[in-house]
Motif scaffolding. Structure first.
Motif, PDB file in Angstrom:
ATOM      1  N   PRO A   1       0.834  -1.203   0.000  1.00 12.44           N
ATOM      2  CA  PRO A   1       0.000   0.000   0.000  1.00 12.44           C
ATOM      3  C   PRO A   1       0.867   1.250   0.000  1.00 12.44           C
ATOM      4  CG  PRO A   1      -0.007  -1.038   2.164  1.00 12.44           C
ATOM      5  CD  PRO A   1       0.671  -1.990   1.233  1.00 12.44           C
ATOM      6  N   SER A   2       0.315   2.332  -0.507  1.00 13.19           N
ATOM      7  CA  SER A   2       1.039   3.598  -0.581  1.00 13.19           C
ATOM      8  C   SER A   2       0.070   4.744  -0.322  1.00 13.19           C
ATOM      9  CB  SER A   2       1.676   3.770  -1.961  1.00 13.19           C
ATOM     10  OG  SER A   2       2.130   5.097  -2.157  1.00 13.19           O
ATOM     11  N   VAL A   3       0.469   5.675   0.537  1.00 17.62           N
ATOM     12  CA  VAL A   3      -0.403   6.824   0.812  1.00 17.62           C
ATOM     13  C   VAL A   3      -0.556   7.697  -0.424  1.00 17.62           C
ATOM     14  CG1 VAL A   3       0.079   6.875   3.287  1.00 17.62           C
ATOM     15  CG2 VAL A   3       1.551   8.177   1.714  1.00 17.62           C
TER      16      VAL A   3
ATOM     17  N   SER B   1      -2.373   4.240  -3.299  1.00 14.79           N
ATOM     18  CA  SER B   1      -3.478   3.335  -2.967  1.00 14.79           C
ATOM     19  C   SER B   1      -4.811   4.060  -2.878  1.00 14.79           C
ATOM     20  CB  SER B   1      -3.217   2.630  -1.629  1.00 14.79           C
ATOM     21  OG  SER B   1      -2.167   1.711  -1.725  1.00 14.79           O
TER      22      SER B   1
ATOM     23  N   ARG C   1      -2.352  -3.265  -6.561  1.00 13.39           N
ATOM     24  CA  ARG C   1      -1.898  -2.387  -5.485  1.00 13.39           C
ATOM     25  C   ARG C   1      -2.798  -2.637  -4.272  1.00 13.39           C
ATOM     26  NH1 ARG C   1       2.438   0.796  -4.169  1.00 13.39           N
ATOM     27  NH2 ARG C   1       2.463   1.741  -6.271  1.00 13.39           N
TER      28      ARG C   1
ATOM     29  N   LEU D   1      -5.662   0.629   1.223  1.00 11.93           N
ATOM     30  CA  LEU D   1      -5.478   1.008   2.624  1.00 11.93           C
ATOM     31  C   LEU D   1      -6.414   0.227   3.541  1.00 11.93           C
ATOM     32  CD1 LEU D   1      -5.027   4.886   2.313  1.00 11.93           C
ATOM     33  CD2 LEU D   1      -3.267   3.116   2.509  1.00 11.93           C
TER      34      LEU D   1
ATOM     35  N   VAL E   1      -4.792  -2.470   5.797  1.00 10.86           N
ATOM     36  CA  VAL E   1      -3.971  -2.128   6.965  1.00 10.86           C
ATOM     37  C   VAL E   1      -4.847  -2.250   8.208  1.00 10.86           C
ATOM     38  CG1 VAL E   1      -2.502  -0.381   8.038  1.00 10.86           C
ATOM     39  CG2 VAL E   1      -2.602  -0.578   5.539  1.00 10.86           C
TER      40      VAL E   1
ATOM     41  N   LEU F   1       1.510   2.817   9.132  1.00 12.29           N
ATOM     42  CA  LEU F   1       1.699   3.105   7.707  1.00 12.29           C
ATOM     43  C   LEU F   1       3.181   3.126   7.335  1.00 12.29           C
ATOM     44  CD1 LEU F   1      -1.008   5.890   7.273  1.00 12.29           C
ATOM     45  CD2 LEU F   1      -1.047   3.621   6.226  1.00 12.29           C
TER      46      LEU F   1
ATOM     47  N   CYS G   1       4.694  -0.648   7.529  1.00 12.51           N
ATOM     48  CA  CYS G   1       4.252  -1.603   6.502  1.00 12.51           C
ATOM     49  C   CYS G   1       4.668  -1.192   5.096  1.00 12.51           C
ATOM     50  CB  CYS G   1       2.746  -1.803   6.569  1.00 12.51           C
ATOM     51  SG  CYS G   1       1.769  -0.457   5.878  1.00 12.51           S
TER      52      CYS G   1
ATOM     53  N   ALA H   1       3.862   1.830   3.518  1.00 13.03           N
ATOM     54  CA  ALA H   1       2.939   2.725   2.821  1.00 13.03           C
ATOM     55  C   ALA H   1       3.516   4.126   2.627  1.00 13.03           C
ATOM     56  CB  ALA H   1       1.619   2.812   3.581  1.00 13.03           C
TER      57      ALA H   1
END
Length: 553
Positions: free
Chosen positions: A263-265, A268, A280, A283, A286, A327, A330, A332
């Motif tokens: 995941p990516s802020v 995602s 992908r 969120l 999480v 975040l 993991c 993100a």
């Protein structure tokens, strides 16, 4: 043949088909290729979809993803809508308990086996080789063969389906059935056998329309898995999975050749997102991140652009320490180009000096923030063991590695058979290593407990069959995730099965073992795992000679 016009979907006032819209529809075009999921002629003739179903590679597909169903698809070489409709009902426990599932498979494979108890049955059940697999078949046999009126035949069907509560009424129907058979000149054996088949399965059988509706949806999702693999698997994961856990679907996606990204802020959405050959993680995966916070992160990014760094993220979202830490750990926030330990140091500083992340002070402390980032910078990275442990804790599965990657010294041994190579070793004694996917315990006709373990290695999936004698010695070991070291006999006749002789867990120190206890004793039956009806059918489907060989050598 099945007349597809009988299974048309309801139409609205304008004549268009009414389709409940749960999610936005897939685009009609992809790469310039026309795509219409409701074009049945295209759907049922698509080579890739037919192959997927025929080979039982249907993990993630509605109703046809369980181990028992995937095995049945392979045994039937099922790749048509008609056969999938039949399979959807054949797998039901009633048909299996009557012994007619095995008979249906045998008759499908060998036309010489297609013998009819009463010659006239061929006229009414020829499509299913004389085997009753639908509820309507009860009516056909009771009316056309036994001689009951249609009303009486339907009364019998309803009685068998549990819709009649009166035992007295049931006995009356039974008496009428045998009396009518006698009047029609049927012998005692034929009458008893017809009644046995009806009595044993009708309560669990599907009506044909029910089976057809299931088969249609199964075909549609199989088509999506073939032609939209990333989008499809992302949808399965976003929907919370099906028969299996999310971990199984992640590994299935990798076996399909898809890349699974953390995941990516900045990338995602809330849900999993599939595109090209990439998934992908959303969120939503999480665990320690609230839905409210996750959606806020996405909304703010969509409104005001991507986050430039950790400070920008905190200033704009005002996310708390614990959720931000999750975040970071993991992965993100890997998009910010700093190591995770560096970001954790910065997070500590920002929350000790909250004035630094106050939106009103953005210009006042700009220089100080830049200096702080340089001071806390570290090139230290988390180890791969730490990363995988965090992923497992955060998502419930590993992304960066498969758990079996940590046991390469075992899985790469020459004497360990890989799942993909099982067809080459049919009937032979082998050793295999597998990681837990799911399991089922069932009670045999003798009242003993046995277990099916669905396992995977890095090349595919297989079923470990533990008959009561073996299971009684290893029941307490079967509650872990594995990895399991198994010895047994390969049985390809009934799917990718390994009839287990010996079982061990490779390293209790390196795995998470459930606190639950398992036992082969009857009094523990069903207290740990749910039981699906279809699994009862698998007990009697294995070759008895192979079972004897597995035990006696």
């Amino acid at each position: 043949m099945i007349d597809l016009t009988k299974y048309s979907l309801p139409a609205g006032k304008n004549g268009k088909t009414l389709i409940p819209q749960i999610r936005p529809p897939l685009p009609r075009q992809k790469g310039g290729v026309e795509f219409d999921i409701y074009d049945y002629e295209m759907l049922f003739s698509d080579p890739g979809t037919k192959e997927l179903i025929r080979e039982g590679k249907t993990i993630g597909c509605f109703y046809i993803e369980s181990p028992g169903m995937r095995s049945l698809l392979r045994r039937l070489s099922c790749d048509t809508f008609e056969m999938l409709t039949a399979a959807s009902s054949v797998i039901r426990p009633g048909v299996a308990e009557s012994g007619m599932m095995q008979e249906f498979i045998a008759r499908h494979k060998d036309p010489k086996r297609r013998k009819y108890l009463v010659p006239e049955i061929e006229k009414y059940l020829g499509e299913t080789y004389g085997v009753m697999i639908y509820q309507e078949d009860v009516i056909k046999v009771a009316h056309h063969i036994a001689g009951l009126t249609l009303e009486e035949a339907d009364l019998l069907r309803r009685a068998m389906s549990g819709k009649m509560r009166s035992h007295k009424a049931m006995e009356k129907v039974k008496e009428k059935f045998f009396a009518s058979c006698k009047e029609r000149g049927l012998g005692k054996y034929e009458s008893n056998e017809l009644w046995r088949q009806i009595e044993s399965f009708a309560g669990y059988a599907f009506c044909k329309a029910h089976s057809a509706s299931f088969a249609l949806l199964s075909f549609q999702v199989a088509y999506l898995k073939v032609h939209y693999p990333a989008e499809f698997m992302a949808g399965v994961l976003s929907n919370g999975g099906g028969y299996y856990s999310s971990a199984v679907y992640i590994q299935e996606a990798k076996r399909m050749g898809l890349r699974v990204l953390l995941p990516s802020v900045n990338r995602s959405t809330y849900e999993y997102h599939g595109f090209d050959k990439v998934i992908r993680i959303g969120l939503m995966a999480v665990k320690m991140l609230s839905k409210k916070t996750a959606q806020k992160i996405v909304r703010e990014r969509e409104k005001n652009g991507v986050y430039q760094n950790l400070h920008d993220f905190l200033e704009r979202t005002q996310t708390g320490y614990e959720e931000t830490a999750v975040l970071i750990k993991c992965g993100a926030m890997d998009c910010f180009g700093k190591t995770r330990p560096t970001l954790m140091r910065l997070l500590d500083v920002y929350f000790r000096h909250r004035e630094l992340i106050n939106p009103e002070n953005v210009d006042l402390f700009a220089g100080e923030i830049s200096e702080l980032e340089k001071k806390v910078e570290t090139k230290t990275q988390y180890s791969i063991n730490e990363i995988c442990a965090i992923e497992y804790e955060t998502f419930g599965y590993m992304v960066s590695r498969h758990p079996l990657n940590f046991f390469e010294r075992y899985i790469e041994r020459n004497d360990i058979l890989k799942a993909k190579d099982m067809p080459k070793m049919d009937g032979k004694r082998v050793k295999m290593i597998g990681w837990f996917m799911t399991s089922k315990r069932i009670k045999t006709k003798k009242g003993e407990i046995m277990k099916f373990l669905s396992l995977e290695d890095l090349t595919g999936t297989f079923e470990a069959v533990l008959f009561p004698k073996v299971y009684s010695h290893v029941a307490d070991l079967t509650m872990s995730m594995g990895p399991y070291l198994l010895q047994g006999i390969v049985d390809m006749e009934n799917g990718f099965n390994l009839v287990v002789e010996k079982l061990a867990v490779l390293s209790a120190k390196e795995i998470n073992v459930s606190l639950e206890k398992d036992s082969s004793e009857n009094q523990y039956f069903g207290d740990v795992e749910k039981i699906t009806e279809e699994e009862f059918a698998l007990v009697d489907s294995l070759d008895k000679e192979k079972i004897r060989t597995a035990y006696l050598g």
